[in-house]
Every structure is written in structure tokens, then in C-alpha cells.
Write an enzyme that holds these catalytic residues in place. Structure first.
Site, PDB file in Angstrom:
ATOM      1  N   SER A 139       0.870  -1.183   0.000  1.00 27.06           N
ATOM      2  CA  SER A 139       0.000   0.000   0.000  1.00 27.06           C
ATOM      3  C   SER A 139       0.902   1.226   0.000  1.00 27.06           C
ATOM      4  O   SER A 139       2.093   1.127   0.331  1.00 27.06           O
ATOM      5  CB  SER A 139      -0.849  -0.015   1.271  1.00 27.06           C
ATOM      6  OG  SER A 139      -1.482   1.231   1.476  1.00 27.06           O
ATOM      7  N   TYR A 151      -1.872  -1.035  10.426  1.00 25.47           N
ATOM      8  CA  TYR A 151      -1.920  -1.189   8.961  1.00 25.47           C
ATOM      9  C   TYR A 151      -0.594  -0.753   8.345  1.00 25.47           C
ATOM     10  O   TYR A 151      -0.020  -1.448   7.504  1.00 25.47           O
ATOM     11  CB  TYR A 151      -3.093  -0.368   8.398  1.00 25.47           C
ATOM     12  CG  TYR A 151      -3.378  -0.627   6.934  1.00 25.47           C
ATOM     13  CD1 TYR A 151      -3.981  -1.812   6.520  1.00 25.47           C
ATOM     14  CD2 TYR A 151      -3.049   0.313   5.966  1.00 25.47           C
ATOM     15  CE1 TYR A 151      -4.242  -2.048   5.164  1.00 25.47           C
ATOM     16  CE2 TYR A 151      -3.308   0.088   4.616  1.00 25.47           C
ATOM     17  CZ  TYR A 151      -3.904  -1.106   4.217  1.00 25.47           C
ATOM     18  OH  TYR A 151      -4.155  -1.324   2.885  1.00 25.47           O
TER      19      TYR A 151
HETATM   20  N1  LIG Z   1      -8.691  -0.295  -1.648  1.00 27.35           N
HETATM   21  C1  LIG Z   1      -7.663   0.445  -1.358  1.00 27.35           C
HETATM   22  O1  LIG Z   1      -7.774   1.687  -1.390  1.00 27.35           O
HETATM   23  C2  LIG Z   1      -6.319  -0.156  -1.030  1.00 27.35           C
HETATM   24  C3  LIG Z   1      -5.210   0.689  -0.986  1.00 27.35           C
HETATM   25  C4  LIG Z   1      -3.959   0.145  -0.725  1.00 27.35           C
HETATM   26  C5  LIG Z   1      -3.811  -1.215  -0.523  1.00 27.35           C
HETATM   27  N2  LIG Z   1      -4.913  -2.029  -0.566  1.00 27.35           N
HETATM   28  C6  LIG Z   1      -4.683  -3.467  -0.379  1.00 27.35           C
HETATM   29  O2  LIG Z   1      -5.224  -4.168  -1.487  1.00 27.35           O
HETATM   30  C7  LIG Z   1      -5.543  -5.508  -1.096  1.00 27.35           C
HETATM   31  C8  LIG Z   1      -6.924  -5.871  -1.599  1.00 27.35           C
HETATM   32  O3  LIG Z   1      -7.900  -5.115  -0.905  1.00 27.35           O
HETATM   33  P1  LIG Z   1      -9.222  -4.549  -1.613  1.00 27.35           P
HETATM   34  O4  LIG Z   1      -9.023  -3.117  -1.834  1.00 27.35           O
HETATM   35  O5  LIG Z   1      -9.601  -5.397  -2.771  1.00 27.35           O
HETATM   36  O6  LIG Z   1     -10.275  -4.692  -0.407  1.00 27.35           O
HETATM   37  P2  LIG Z   1     -11.489  -5.714  -0.168  1.00 27.35           P
HETATM   38  O7  LIG Z   1     -11.855  -5.514   1.255  1.00 27.35           O
HETATM   39  O8  LIG Z   1     -12.539  -5.515  -1.213  1.00 27.35           O
HETATM   40  O9  LIG Z   1     -10.880  -7.168  -0.391  1.00 27.35           O
HETATM   41  C9  LIG Z   1     -10.064  -7.805   0.547  1.00 27.35           C
HETATM   42  C10 LIG Z   1     -10.198  -9.295   0.345  1.00 27.35           C
HETATM   43  O10 LIG Z   1      -9.339  -9.964   1.285  1.00 27.35           O
HETATM   44  C11 LIG Z   1     -10.078 -11.044   1.859  1.00 27.35           C
HETATM   45  N3  LIG Z   1      -9.554 -11.400   3.171  1.00 27.35           N
HETATM   46  C12 LIG Z   1      -9.611 -10.689   4.324  1.00 27.35           C
HETATM   47  N4  LIG Z   1      -9.074 -11.397   5.334  1.00 27.35           N
HETATM   48  C13 LIG Z   1      -8.664 -12.578   4.809  1.00 27.35           C
HETATM   49  C14 LIG Z   1      -8.043 -13.728   5.350  1.00 27.35           C
HETATM   50  N5  LIG Z   1      -7.725 -13.826   6.654  1.00 27.35           N
HETATM   51  N6  LIG Z   1      -7.762 -14.760   4.514  1.00 27.35           N
HETATM   52  C15 LIG Z   1      -8.078 -14.682   3.199  1.00 27.35           C
HETATM   53  N7  LIG Z   1      -8.695 -13.632   2.634  1.00 27.35           N
HETATM   54  C16 LIG Z   1      -8.973 -12.591   3.437  1.00 27.35           C
HETATM   55  C17 LIG Z   1     -11.506 -10.510   1.930  1.00 27.35           C
HETATM   56  O11 LIG Z   1     -12.450 -11.544   2.128  1.00 27.35           O
HETATM   57  C18 LIG Z   1     -11.632  -9.800   0.598  1.00 27.35           C
HETATM   58  O12 LIG Z   1     -12.042 -10.665  -0.428  1.00 27.35           O
HETATM   59  C19 LIG Z   1      -5.373  -5.545   0.427  1.00 27.35           C
HETATM   60  O13 LIG Z   1      -4.128  -6.124   0.753  1.00 27.35           O
HETATM   61  C20 LIG Z   1      -5.378  -4.074   0.816  1.00 27.35           C
HETATM   62  O14 LIG Z   1      -4.695  -3.840   2.035  1.00 27.35           O
HETATM   63  C21 LIG Z   1      -6.155  -1.525  -0.815  1.00 27.35           C
END
Ligand SMILES: NC(=O)c1ccc[n+]([C@@H]2O[C@H](COP(=O)([O-])OP(=O)(O)OC[C@H]3O[C@@H](n4cnc5c(N)ncnc54)[C@H](O)[C@@H]3O)[C@@H](O)[C@H]2O)c1
Length: 244
Positions: A139, A151
Site C-alpha cells: 500500500s 496497517y
Molecule cells: N482499496 C484500497 O484503497 C487499497 C489501498 C492500498 C492497498 N490495498 C490493499 O489491497 C488488497 C486488496 O484489498 P481490496 O481493496 O480489494 O479490499 P477488499 O476488502 O474488497 O478485499 C479484501 C479481500 O481480502 C479477503 N480477506 C480478508 N481477510 C482474509 C483472510 N484472513 N484470509 C483470506 N482472505 C482474506 C476478503 O475476504 C476480501 O475478499 C489488500 O491487501 C489491501 O490492504 C487496498
């Protein structure tokens, strides 16, 4: 010909958000995907729609990681790629004074330990194949300080582990890179609420949030042979957010 033709890729957190976008993109590029998540219903739906298999995988469980690696090798004979995408946000967005240790530990467990376990589970197969690409989703929180200490700690750790793994696995032709998304249009962003999203987007030089596909395309490139000499890199996908 797709640039992932013939490759078998494991994607964690593949049921929704960026993970689901990556499942669709990788499939369209010719990969066989092993879709994993803890959201069984949504995960199976994406897998069915794309003609892939779904496995339950809580990324904090070493046993479940062993099962996923074993299944993939038995079924497809190799593991060419892994996207360590699953992650959780720090709900209370607390700092060092206000973050309870159980909140801190739960975020570290999924984002940091989960990413470590993923690399640990697939690396032996990749080493013996003398080929593989691991993409760790960190991130912009892995590149600066923010008010969400757990985080931030977990995402800096993902960045650090990526460098370590790239150095360790380089002689086996296994590449390891990290992607650093900014504000991306998934539930993780939407959960912040409209005011916080507007504030965040106002800080983005490109003046908009990003789509899951925009992160996904970067992951596809890193998984592909087009990135054959890229390892230990960190790629920011944030509309220039952290330039200021
Ligand atoms: N959306 C943003 O703005 C953003 C920014 C920077 C980084 N990220 C990172 O991107 C990645 C994807 O997130 P996203 O934005 O798609 O959010 P999201 O919440 O839509 O998806 C996260 C996914 O991770 C799964 N998950 C959570 N805990 C889990 C576990 N213990 N085992 C297996 N799966 C698990 C959830 O069920 C979900 O499908 C994450 O690592 C997040 O930290 C997101």
C-alpha cells in the site's frame, strides 16, 4: 496468445475487490487461476464465472496454505505465480496511543503473517521449477506514516519481506515484487465514508481514485515474462498521491 498462457496463478482474497479483478484479468490473459478467499459464496461465484477452481484459504493458516499449494501442484503440476492480495484495514484508524494490542495483532496476522505464509508455501515449488513470480500487495501505507499504526506496520513489513525474498530467491529465477496502491475503488475505500474519500481524493494529483483493474494490470505485468528482469521492485499505483 495471452501473456499468461499456460501459467498457474494463486490469488488470495480473490472473491471481491482487487482480487476479483485480478482473477478476471489473469483468466483473460490465459492463466489457470486458483481463486482463494474466506468468502466462500462470493469466491465460488467468481471462480465459476471465470472457469477456475475455488479453495477456502484463510491466509493466517499454515495448514490451509499447505493444502492450497499441494492441491495446485497435484492438479496443475506447477505454481507459476502468487498474488498475496488478501488484506484487512485497521478499523479504528488509531495511532500508537489509541490502538489496542489485539487490533494491532489481528492486522499484522492477516497482512504480514499471511503474506509471509504465502511466500513460504509456494517458494519451494518455484525454486524447483527454477521459475516463478510473487506479487505482494502492500500500500502507499507501506511507504509513509499514516494514522493507522497497525496497517502501516503491516504494509511496511510486506515491502521489507518482498526485498528479502527477492534477494533470497533470485538465484532460482523466482521474482518477488510489491505493488503499492493508493485510493482504489473497493469496499476497503468505500468503508471510509464519503467525507474521508473526498478528502483523500483531493490529495491525489490526478484528482481521482483508481480502479481495481488499474492495480490488476500492474500485477499482470509483474506475473508475466515481460517483467523477466524485474525483482525486488516496488511499484506505486496511486495517481501520484505520495509525491507530496
Ligand atoms: N482499496 C484500497 O484503497 C487499497 C489501498 C492500498 C492497498 N490495498 C490493499 O489491497 C488488497 C486488496 O484489498 P481490496 O481493496 O480489494 O479490499 P477488499 O476488502 O474488497 O478485499 C479484501 C479481500 O481480502 C479477503 N480477506 C480478508 N481477510 C482474509 C483472510 N484472513 N484470509 C483470506 N482472505 C482474506 C476478503 O475476504 C476480501 O475478499 C489488500 O491487501 C489491501 O490492504 C487496498
Amino acid at each position: 496468445m495471452g501473456k499468461l498462457d499456460g501459467k498457474t496463478i494463486i490469488i488470495t482474497g480473490g472473491a471481491k475487490g482487487q482480487g476479483a479483478a485480478e482473477v478476471k484479468l489473469a483468466t483473460a490473459l490465459g492463466a489457470q487461476v486458483v481463486v482463494t478467499d474466506i468468502l466462500e459464496e462470493e469466491g465460488k461465484k467468481i471462480a465459476d464465472e471465470t472457469g477456475n477452481v475455488y479453495l477456502n484459504l484463510d491466509v493466517t493458516s499454515p495448514e490451509q496454505w499447505s493444502n492450497v499449494a499441494e492441491f495446485t501442484l497435484n492438479e496443475f503440476g506447477r505454481i507459476d505465480g502468487l498474488i498475496n492480495n488478501a488484506g484487512i484495514d485497521q478499523r479504528n484508524h488509531g495511532g500508537v496511543v489509541t490502538t489496542p494490542v489485539d487490533v494491532f495483532r489481528s492486522v499484522i496476522e492477516v497482512n504480514q503473517v499471511g503474506t509471509f505464509l504465502g511466500m513460504n508455501a509456494v517458494a519451494p515449488a518455484m525454486i524447483s521449477q527454477k521459475a516463478g513470480s510473487i506479487v505482494n500487495i502492500s500500500s502507499v501505507a507501506g511507504m509513509r506514516g499514516l494514522r493507522a499504526v497497525a496497517y502501516v506496520a503491516s504494509k511496511w513489513a510486506v515491502r521489507g519481506m518482498t526485498k528479502t525474498a527477492a534477494a533470497e530467491l533470485g538465484s532460482s529465477n523466482v521474482r518477488v515484487n510489491s505493488i503499492h496502491p493508493g485510493a482504489i475503488e473497493t469496499d476497503m475505500l468505500f468503508d471510509l465514508g464519503e467525507d474521508s474519500i473526498n478528502w483523500l481524493v483531493s490529495k491525489v494529483p490526478m484528482q481521482r481514485s483508481g480502479t481495481p483493474d488499474e492495480v490488476g494490470e500492474t500485477a499482470m505485468f509483474l506475473l508475466s515474462d515481460e517483467a523477466s528482469y524485474i525483482s525486488g521492485a516496488e511499484i506505486v499505483v496511486d495517481g501520484a498521491l505520495i509525491t507530496r
